[in-house]
Scaffold this motif. Structure first.
Motif, short mmCIF file in Angstrom:
data_model
loop_
_atom_site.label_atom_id
_atom_site.label_comp_id
_atom_site.label_asym_id
_atom_site.label_seq_id
_atom_site.Cartn_x
_atom_site.Cartn_y
_atom_site.Cartn_z
N GLU A 45 0.77 -1.07 -0.14
CA GLU A 45 -0.07 0.08 0.34
C GLU A 45 0.82 1.20 -0.38
OE1 GLU A 45 -4.26 0.72 2.14
OE2 GLU A 45 -2.51 0.44 3.46
N THR A 46 1.56 0.70 1.10
CA THR A 46 2.97 2.31 0.88
C THR A 46 2.95 2.75 -0.61
OG1 THR A 46 3.53 1.56 2.95
CG2 THR A 46 4.68 3.77 1.99
N LEU A 47 4.00 1.71 -1.00
CA LEU A 47 4.72 2.10 -2.45
C LEU A 47 3.78 2.17 -3.84
CD1 LEU A 47 7.26 -0.76 -1.99
CD2 LEU A 47 7.27 2.11 -1.25
N SER A 48 2.36 1.50 -3.89
CA SER A 48 1.90 1.34 -4.49
C SER A 48 1.58 2.80 -5.57
CB SER A 48 0.66 0.30 -4.63
OG SER A 48 -0.43 1.29 -3.95
N GLY A 49 2.04 3.88 -4.74
CA GLY A 49 0.76 5.52 -4.62
C GLY A 49 -0.69 5.10 -5.00
N GLY A 50 -1.51 4.71 -4.38
CA GLY A 50 -2.87 4.53 -4.26
C GLY A 50 -4.02 3.46 -5.16
N ASN A 51 -2.93 2.71 -5.87
CA ASN A 51 -3.32 1.82 -6.83
C ASN A 51 -3.33 -0.09 -6.15
OD1 ASN A 51 -3.06 -0.56 -9.52
ND2 ASN A 51 -1.92 0.93 -10.37
N VAL A 52 -4.41 -0.06 -5.61
CA VAL A 52 -4.78 -1.03 -4.90
C VAL A 52 -4.52 -1.97 -5.83
CG1 VAL A 52 -7.02 -2.06 -3.79
CG2 VAL A 52 -6.73 -0.04 -4.14
N ALA A 53 -4.47 -2.34 -7.47
CA ALA A 53 -4.44 -4.04 -7.51
C ALA A 53 -3.21 -4.22 -7.27
CB ALA A 53 -4.99 -3.79 -9.39
N ILE A 54 -2.22 -2.74 -7.82
CA ILE A 54 -1.21 -3.24 -7.26
C ILE A 54 -0.37 -3.78 -6.24
CG2 ILE A 54 1.42 -2.24 -7.40
CD1 ILE A 54 0.50 -2.36 -10.46
N ALA A 55 -0.75 -2.86 -5.47
CA ALA A 55 -0.74 -3.35 -3.22
C ALA A 55 -1.31 -5.08 -3.50
CB ALA A 55 -1.47 -2.48 -2.12
N LEU A 56 -1.91 -5.09 -4.29
CA LEU A 56 -3.05 -6.64 -3.71
C LEU A 56 -1.81 -7.45 -4.57
CD1 LEU A 56 -4.83 -8.11 -2.32
CD2 LEU A 56 -5.85 -8.06 -4.35
N LEU A 57 -1.15 -7.66 -5.47
CA LEU A 57 -0.55 -8.02 -6.11
C LEU A 57 1.08 -7.87 -5.20
CD1 LEU A 57 0.55 -9.72 -8.48
CD2 LEU A 57 2.10 -7.56 -9.37
N GLY A 58 1.34 -7.09 -4.63
CA GLY A 58 2.89 -7.41 -3.94
C GLY A 58 2.30 -8.81 -2.15
N ASN A 59 0.96 -7.72 -1.91
CA ASN A 59 0.41 -9.21 -0.48
C ASN A 59 0.45 -10.42 -1.29
OD1 ASN A 59 -2.67 -8.76 1.10
ND2 ASN A 59 -0.57 -9.33 1.81
N THR A 60 -0.07 -10.49 -2.27
CA THR A 60 -0.33 -12.24 -2.86
C THR A 60 1.03 -12.37 -2.91
OG1 THR A 60 -2.26 -11.54 -4.51
CG2 THR A 60 -0.65 -13.19 -4.66
N LEU A 61 2.07 -11.88 -4.01
CA LEU A 61 2.91 -12.85 -4.69
C LEU A 61 4.11 -13.05 -2.96
CD1 LEU A 61 4.76 -10.45 -7.08
CD2 LEU A 61 4.08 -12.91 -6.96
N ALA A 62 4.57 -11.95 -2.01
CA ALA A 62 5.00 -12.37 -0.70
C ALA A 62 4.65 -13.55 -0.13
CB ALA A 62 4.97 -11.14 0.31
N THR A 63 3.06 -13.50 0.21
CA THR A 63 1.92 -14.57 0.61
C THR A 63 1.95 -15.75 0.49
OG1 THR A 63 0.65 -13.30 1.47
CG2 THR A 63 -0.16 -15.19 1.83
N GLY A 64 2.35 -16.02 -1.07
CA GLY A 64 2.73 -17.16 -1.71
C GLY A 64 3.96 -17.96 -1.41
N ALA A 65 4.49 -16.74 -1.18
CA ALA A 65 6.44 -17.10 -0.88
C ALA A 65 6.54 -17.96 0.20
CB ALA A 65 7.14 -15.78 -1.52
N ILE A 66 6.30 -16.75 1.09
CA ILE A 66 6.35 -17.48 2.33
C ILE A 66 5.42 -18.95 3.09
CG2 ILE A 66 4.58 -16.37 3.91
CD1 ILE A 66 8.11 -16.78 4.71
N LEU A 67 4.68 -19.19 1.87
CA LEU A 67 3.86 -20.42 2.60
C LEU A 67 4.39 -21.37 2.10
CD1 LEU A 67 -0.02 -19.63 1.83
CD2 LEU A 67 0.74 -20.91 3.84
N PHE A 68 5.43 -21.84 0.65
CA PHE A 68 6.40 -22.35 0.13
C PHE A 68 7.25 -22.53 1.15
CE2 PHE A 68 10.33 -24.00 -1.81
CZ PHE A 68 10.10 -24.31 -3.23
N VAL A 69 8.26 -21.59 1.78
CA VAL A 69 9.27 -21.54 2.64
C VAL A 69 8.37 -22.32 3.57
CG1 VAL A 69 10.93 -20.67 4.09
CG2 VAL A 69 10.14 -19.61 1.81
N ILE A 70 7.53 -22.15 4.67
CA ILE A 70 7.38 -22.55 5.98
C ILE A 70 6.69 -23.51 6.07
CG2 ILE A 70 6.79 -20.41 6.62
CD1 ILE A 70 4.04 -20.41 7.48
N ILE A 71 6.42 -24.12 4.20
CA ILE A 71 5.63 -25.22 4.59
C ILE A 71 6.72 -26.55 4.59
CG2 ILE A 71 3.86 -27.55 3.14
CD1 ILE A 71 2.21 -24.41 2.88
N LEU A 72 7.27 -26.74 3.45
CA LEU A 72 8.66 -27.04 3.14
C LEU A 72 9.63 -26.72 4.54
CD1 LEU A 72 10.34 -27.87 0.42
CD2 LEU A 72 11.65 -25.99 0.74
#
Length: 235
Positions: A45-72
């Motif tokens: 949200e801080t870096l997206s300049g008000g673009n909610v889609a970009i904020a959600l994309l960043g949120n998505t990529l980080a969540t998917g990545a950490i799930l891979f790591v901690i499950i592994l």
């Protein structure tokens, strides 16, 4: 996911981890999962300049990545639940005793809420806060039921046929769920509760938590019932 199902794929000589180690694994994994969900939402949200889609994309990529790591790394220890819905299904399937299931959920909540507070601390926000973000309505409740159904179904199917792919399967499913569900796929009762303590991008108003929990539990139990039949071993 079920620690018993995961361990079935490990060498039979492996030592069964003690309860304290399993609970610690659940708490630490939940800490990082919840911290990443909240922290990446703030950063996006801080870096997206008000673009909610970009904020959600960043949120998505980080969540998917950490799930891979901690499950592994934690699956061989605790089964890598990090989610009361997964723990509930393990209990229903008689893969986890009731007392241990309750302790798993407490560990997930405790570690996860501390993770939320850690995210606030890192971004110089008030550590203790409550969300004001409204998330309610039939569409969002249906989204949570479907998201949780799909998550449990993904776990059961991957454990049955491709156990080595559980970590990427869950990470990819949740990444997709952020975008195809109206609720952005919380699919986790513990993280739903924890998000109520964060008035940030990923938050949920405390008054809206209850219906989300009901939808998630319903979706999980339905997936356990159908998945248990569909993925059953031939006898």
């Amino acid at each position: 996911m079920s620690e018993d199902m995961i361990r079935d794929e490990q060498p039979r000589a492996a030592v069964h981890p003690g309860l304290a180690r399993r609970l610690t694994a659940e708490a630490i994994g939940s800490f990082f999962l919840f911290c990443v969900v909240i922290g990446s939402g703030i950063m996006g949200e801080t870096l997206s300049g008000g673009n909610v889609a970009i904020a959600l994309l960043g949120n998505t990529l980080a969540t998917g990545a950490i799930l891979f790591v901690i499950i592994l790394i934690f699956a061989p220890l605790s089964g890598a639940h990090f989610n009361p819905a997964v723990t509930l299904v393990a209990f229903v399937r008689r893969e986890l005793p009731g007392r241990e299931a309750a302790l798993y959920i407490l560990a997930q909540l405790a570690g996860g809420i501390i993770g939320v507070w850690a995210a606030h601390l890192m971004f110089d926000l008030d550590i203790l806060q409550f969300s004001s973000k409204t998330r309610t309505g039939t569409g969002q409740w249906a989204g949570e039921a479907i998201a949780t159904f799909g998550l449990i179904f993904t776990i059961l199917g991957a454990v049955r046929y491709r156990p080595a792919w559980v970590a990427p399967a869950v990470g990819l499913y949740i990444s997709a769920g952020y975008w195809f569900t109206s609720s952005t796929s919380f699919a986790n009762p513990a993280i739903t509760v924890a998000r109520a303590f964060s008035d940030t991008f990923a938050g949920i108003a405390p008054a809206d938590v209850g219906p989300f929990l009901i939808a998630q539990i319903a979706g999980a139990l339905l997936a356990a019932m159908i998945g248990g039949w569909l993925f059953a071993e031939a006898r």
